[in-house]
Enzyme design. Structure first.
Site, mmCIF file in Angstrom:
data_model
loop_
_atom_site.group_PDB
_atom_site.id
_atom_site.type_symbol
_atom_site.label_atom_id
_atom_site.label_comp_id
_atom_site.label_asym_id
_atom_site.label_seq_id
_atom_site.Cartn_x
_atom_site.Cartn_y
_atom_site.Cartn_z
ATOM 1 N N SER A 145 -8.325 -43.116 20.534
ATOM 2 C CA SER A 145 -8.622 -42.140 19.492
ATOM 3 C C SER A 145 -10.051 -42.321 19.019
ATOM 4 O O SER A 145 -10.613 -43.422 19.090
ATOM 5 C CB SER A 145 -7.670 -42.304 18.305
ATOM 6 O OG SER A 145 -8.095 -41.539 17.197
ATOM 7 N N TYR A 184 -4.064 -48.333 12.636
ATOM 8 C CA TYR A 184 -4.261 -47.413 13.757
ATOM 9 C C TYR A 184 -5.637 -47.613 14.392
ATOM 10 O O TYR A 184 -5.773 -47.665 15.623
ATOM 11 C CB TYR A 184 -4.099 -45.973 13.260
ATOM 12 C CG TYR A 184 -4.075 -44.925 14.334
ATOM 13 C CD1 TYR A 184 -2.929 -44.716 15.106
ATOM 14 C CD2 TYR A 184 -5.186 -44.115 14.574
ATOM 15 C CE1 TYR A 184 -2.894 -43.737 16.086
ATOM 16 C CE2 TYR A 184 -5.161 -43.131 15.545
ATOM 17 C CZ TYR A 184 -4.017 -42.944 16.303
ATOM 18 O OH TYR A 184 -3.986 -41.973 17.274
#
EC number: 1.1.1.100
Length: 317
Positions: A211, A224
């Protein structure tokens, strides 16, 4: 009369005087041209023979070529987290491209079956597998299922992931562990299991979905961001270790991609988000899938390994 006829008449007269009756009974010679085949007929016959020989040779050549060229098998692909979103788009894209696809899911069995059905409608092959990629036993069973079904694994796309967003000072260890276990440890386990299979045939491609958050961080996503940054560093090492066996490992970092979650955002929030993206719009899951398909299947990507590709509309320039 021809010279030949004159000579024959003279010969018969002489023979009659000498008493050679047998010679007198010799038939008239046929003209020379009637004794020889017509050149046009000869040409036709020769042409027919040549054509037949050429056709036979061409057929033999085709048969030899068919025997010499090995049958190209469809690549076998494992896509984790493939029941919806980016994972679904990747599975469908690879299925359309002719791959045999194992569609992994954790809880969305019905959605995974729909993805599998769509791939089959495209003329491809697909199976579903429910399993948690953070658990080693599930990963081993998943890889074994693909090998038992199709004989090998050519490509693995590690897409499965979750979020447990909260500010760092409020984050519970369980929230940290859950995200790290699935988003990072899951990539480790799947890559390790796939590499063991790929090493035997000295060929394979692994694409890990990280990401843009792993590149620049994001408020409320410490767990994350850490997991996705870990995927990037892990993939670079895996690429170095797998290179000698012709195993390519690359990373794709999506930015804001249209999803069920973005569809639920309010107008004000969406306006703020799009204002941070130079291209002024969300990406589509199919954009990510197209890049993954290139890295997974294209001969042009065979010299690319250990690289991180960002697909975020300029968000993290």
């Amino acid at each position: 009369t021809t010279v030949a006829a004159t000579k024959l008449t003279s010969l018969k007269a002489t023979a009659g005087k000498l008493g050679y009756r047998e010679i007198c009974q010799v038939r008239q010679w046929a003209p020379l041209k009637s004794a020889m085949p017509h050149f046009g007929m000869l040409r036709c016959a020769t042409s027919t023979v040549v054509k037949a020989q050429a056709q036979a040779q061409a057929t033999a050549t085709e048969q030899t070529t068919e025997e010499a060229v090995p049958k190209v098998e469809s690549p076998v692909v494992v896509v984790t987290g493939a029941s919806r979103g980016i994972g679904k788009a990747i599975a469908l894209s690879l299925g359309k491209a002719g791959c045999k696809v194992l569609v992994n899911y954790a809880r969305s069995a019905k959605e995974a079956e729909e993805v599998s059905k769509q791939i089959e409608e495209y003329g491809g092959e697909a199976i579903t597998f429910g399993g948690d990629v953070s658990k080693e036993a599930d990963v081993d069973s998943m890889m074994k299922t693909a090998v038992d079904k199709w004989g090998t694994i050519d490509v693995v796309v590690n897409n499965a992931g979750i979020t447990r967003d909260t500010l760092l000072i409020r984050m519970k260890k369980s929230q940290w562990d859950e995200v790290i276990d699935l988003n990072l440890t899951g990539v480790f386990l799947c890559t390790q299991a796939a590499t063991k299979i790929m090493m035997k045939k000295r060929k394979g491609r692994i694409i890990n979905i990280a990401s843009v958050v792993g590149l620049i961080g994001n408020i409320g996503q410490a767990n994350y961001a850490a997991a996705k940054a870990g995927v990037i560093g892990f993939s670079k090492t895996a690429a170095r270790e797998g290179a000698s066996r012709n195993i390519n490992v690359n990373v794709v970092c999506p930015g804001f991609i249209a999803s069920d979650m973005t569809a639920k955002l309010g107008e004000d929030m969406e306006k703020k988000i799009l204002g941070t993206i130079p291209l002024g719009r969300y990406g589509q899951p199919e954009y990510v899938a197209g890049l993954v398909e290139f890295l997974a299947l294209s001969p042009a990507s065979s010299y690319i390994t250990g690289h991180t590709f960002s697909i975020h509309g300029g968000f993290a320039i």
